[in-house]
Motif scaffolding. Structure first.
Motif, PDB file in Angstrom:
ATOM      1  N   TRP A 208     -87.316 -16.428  11.654  1.00  0.00           N
ATOM      2  CA  TRP A 208     -87.007 -17.755  12.161  1.00  0.00           C
ATOM      3  C   TRP A 208     -85.758 -17.628  13.000  1.00  0.00           C
ATOM      4  O   TRP A 208     -85.079 -16.613  12.980  1.00  0.00           O
ATOM      5  N   GLU A 209     -85.470 -18.658  13.792  1.00  0.00           N
ATOM      6  CA  GLU A 209     -84.368 -18.521  14.732  1.00  0.00           C
ATOM      7  C   GLU A 209     -83.483 -19.753  14.749  1.00  0.00           C
ATOM      8  O   GLU A 209     -83.889 -20.843  14.356  1.00  0.00           O
ATOM      9  N   SER A 210     -82.261 -19.517  15.229  1.00  0.00           N
ATOM     10  CA  SER A 210     -81.333 -20.578  15.566  1.00  0.00           C
ATOM     11  C   SER A 210     -81.046 -20.390  17.050  1.00  0.00           C
ATOM     12  O   SER A 210     -81.680 -19.560  17.704  1.00  0.00           O
ATOM     13  N   ASP A 211     -80.086 -21.103  17.568  1.00  0.00           N
ATOM     14  CA  ASP A 211     -79.771 -20.964  18.986  1.00  0.00           C
ATOM     15  C   ASP A 211     -79.370 -19.546  19.370  1.00  0.00           C
ATOM     16  O   ASP A 211     -79.736 -19.062  20.429  1.00  0.00           O
ATOM     17  N   ASP A 212     -78.625 -18.882  18.485  1.00  0.00           N
ATOM     18  CA  ASP A 212     -78.086 -17.570  18.860  1.00  0.00           C
ATOM     19  C   ASP A 212     -78.546 -16.396  17.993  1.00  0.00           C
ATOM     20  O   ASP A 212     -78.166 -15.262  18.232  1.00  0.00           O
ATOM     21  N   ARG A 213     -79.397 -16.665  16.976  1.00  0.00           N
ATOM     22  CA  ARG A 213     -79.784 -15.596  16.062  1.00  0.00           C
ATOM     23  C   ARG A 213     -81.271 -15.638  15.702  1.00  0.00           C
ATOM     24  O   ARG A 213     -81.888 -16.680  15.719  1.00  0.00           O
ATOM     25  N   LEU A 214     -81.772 -14.464  15.330  1.00  0.00           N
ATOM     26  CA  LEU A 214     -83.092 -14.333  14.722  1.00  0.00           C
ATOM     27  C   LEU A 214     -82.866 -13.837  13.301  1.00  0.00           C
ATOM     28  O   LEU A 214     -82.094 -12.897  13.079  1.00  0.00           O
ATOM     29  N   PHE A 215     -83.506 -14.476  12.325  1.00  0.00           N
ATOM     30  CA  PHE A 215     -83.293 -14.175  10.914  1.00  0.00           C
ATOM     31  C   PHE A 215     -84.565 -13.549  10.317  1.00  0.00           C
ATOM     32  O   PHE A 215     -85.672 -14.015  10.619  1.00  0.00           O
TER      33      PHE A 215
END
Length: 132
Positions: free
Chosen positions: A122-129
């Motif tokens: 899953w992702e946020s604006d600046d990262r992939l988790f």
């Protein structure tokens, strides 16, 4: 191979921030000389300055469920690597990899092992988790 289902909202809480460490990750398979997909190598941030393989700046922590969470910084990853490793928001691992003890001090080997499988990302604006 196994597929794991995750609930992204659950993952935004519950990590032990005191164990979050900065790392550089080489994506790929160790037996394919870091080609293909998966985790080829994990090093302390800055430790891989002399290697020729491209690295992705990351944060690593252990969740309350004793899973390894890697937060890949998008800004440190080329678009072709994002497409290869995170297509369809799935992350494949073909070979087991053990995170070095100094990065996750105090964790038993079974809690530092990334096992073969297909993991939801899953992702946020600046990262992939990804949680393993």
């Amino acid at each position: 191979m196994r597929t794991t289902q995750t609930n992204p909202t659950r993952h935004l809480r519950g990590a032990f921030d005191k164990q979050k460490v900065r790392a550089d990750v080489v994506l790929g398979s160790p037996s394919a000389n870091c080609g293909g997909v998966g985790i080829c190598r994990v090093m302390a941030h800055g430790e891989g300055a002399g290697i020729s393989c491209p690295t992705v700046a990351s944060w690593i922590c252990v969740t309350q469920d004793n899973k390894i969470r890697i937060e890949f910084l998008k800004s440190s990853m080329e678009g072709r690597f994002m497409r290869r490793h995170f297509r369809w928001m799935l992350f494949q691992v073909f070979e087991a990899y053990v995170i070095p003890y100094p990065l996750l001090t105090g964790c038993k080997i079974e809690h530092r092992t990334i096992r073969p499988g297909i993991y939801q990302a899953w992702e946020s604006d600046d990262r992939l988790f990804v949680e393993f």
